[in-house]
Every structure is written in C-alpha cells, then in structure tokens.
Design a protein around this motif. Sequence first.
Motif, mmCIF file in Angstrom:
data_model
loop_
_atom_site.group_PDB
_atom_site.id
_atom_site.type_symbol
_atom_site.label_atom_id
_atom_site.label_comp_id
_atom_site.label_asym_id
_atom_site.label_seq_id
_atom_site.Cartn_x
_atom_site.Cartn_y
_atom_site.Cartn_z
ATOM 1 N N ASP A 113 0.804 -1.223 0.000
ATOM 2 C CA ASP A 113 0.000 0.000 0.000
ATOM 3 C C ASP A 113 0.841 1.280 0.000
ATOM 4 N N ARG A 114 1.904 1.295 0.770
ATOM 5 C CA ARG A 114 2.677 2.527 0.959
ATOM 6 C C ARG A 114 3.795 2.729 -0.052
ATOM 7 N N VAL A 119 4.295 3.545 -6.577
ATOM 8 C CA VAL A 119 5.286 3.409 -7.653
ATOM 9 C C VAL A 119 4.609 2.917 -8.922
ATOM 10 N N ALA A 120 3.760 1.896 -8.791
ATOM 11 C CA ALA A 120 3.044 1.374 -9.959
ATOM 12 C C ALA A 120 2.157 2.451 -10.581
ATOM 13 N N GLN A 121 1.513 3.261 -9.746
ATOM 14 C CA GLN A 121 0.664 4.353 -10.232
ATOM 15 C C GLN A 121 1.496 5.384 -10.998
ATOM 16 N N ARG A 122 2.643 5.769 -10.441
ATOM 17 C CA ARG A 122 3.521 6.744 -11.100
ATOM 18 C C ARG A 122 4.013 6.217 -12.443
ATOM 19 N N LEU A 123 4.423 4.949 -12.474
ATOM 20 C CA LEU A 123 4.912 4.367 -13.728
ATOM 21 C C LEU A 123 3.799 4.265 -14.771
ATOM 22 N N SER A 124 2.595 3.945 -14.315
ATOM 23 C CA SER A 124 1.448 3.859 -15.219
ATOM 24 C C SER A 124 1.108 5.224 -15.804
ATOM 25 N N GLU A 125 1.146 6.250 -14.958
ATOM 26 C CA GLU A 125 0.865 7.612 -15.428
ATOM 27 C C GLU A 125 1.930 8.077 -16.418
#
Length: 149
Positions: A113-114, A119-125
């Motif tokens: 969660d933390r 990180v996955a969200q940032r890479l996806s964006e």
Amino acid sequence: MIDVEDGRRRAAGLLARATVQELLSGWDALDNKPDVEKVRGPETGLVMVRGKIGGGGAPFNLGEATVTRATVKLSSGTIGHAHALGTGRKHAWYAAILDALWQEDATRSIIEDRVLAPVAQRLSERKAQKQQETAATRVDFFTMVRGED
C-alpha cells in the motif's frame, strides 16, 4: 491471494524503479522498524546488457550498465535482495530491506500500500503520458489513386 513467486518478482521490479524518496516513505511508514543486518553491499559493479537484432533475434552485447546491489537480513531471519541501476547505494539498501519486509506476512500489506502501489501508479501515469505524446505526433499516410495518364 498474491502468488508469492510472481508477487515477489513484481515487487522487486517496482522497488528497483522506485525513487529513494518513495522507498524512504515506506520505511518511515513502519511503526516497528526491524533490526537490519548487512549481508552484502551495497556494492556497485557492471553488468553486460544484451540485445537482439535481426529477424531471428540473434543476441549481441550492447554495452555495460552500472548496477548497485544489496542483501540484508532482518532480525526475524528473512533475507532481502535488491538491484538498482546506477550507483544509488541508499536506493539498493532500502529496496533490499523493503523486499525482506514484503516477504513477511505481517508487513506485506504495508509495503504493497505505501510503496508498491504509488510506484506502480507513477509508472502507469508516465507510460500513459508518453503514449499521449507519441500519439500527438502520429501521421496517417494514405495513397490517393490518380486517374490514368
């Protein structure tokens, strides 16, 4: 339920691509920080990067890349490993600690969660942004049929 082998591979990949700040925020989120023993590193070295060329995918040596690795052991006995491109000793150290913590059932959800989810969200964006930028430069070619001369 997370398949541990695939989940750990995913976690290691995300930890390698995380920023040092993202790793530190995960470490700081822990209420009870475990004692950490250095097993190896952090140490920096070179790895050969291989590529494939041609229709058959013949391998060739592209060049060398600098990589930093670390191995740690938590007070519980869990061992964590990490590799990171570049010379970021702090990056490899905290990634190894978080890898070990991810392996423990008590702290896996905190790490997911933390650290891993952001990180996955940032890479996806970032990937979506690059796709938009690339799509903006797309040119559609078509052939116009001319009448017979």
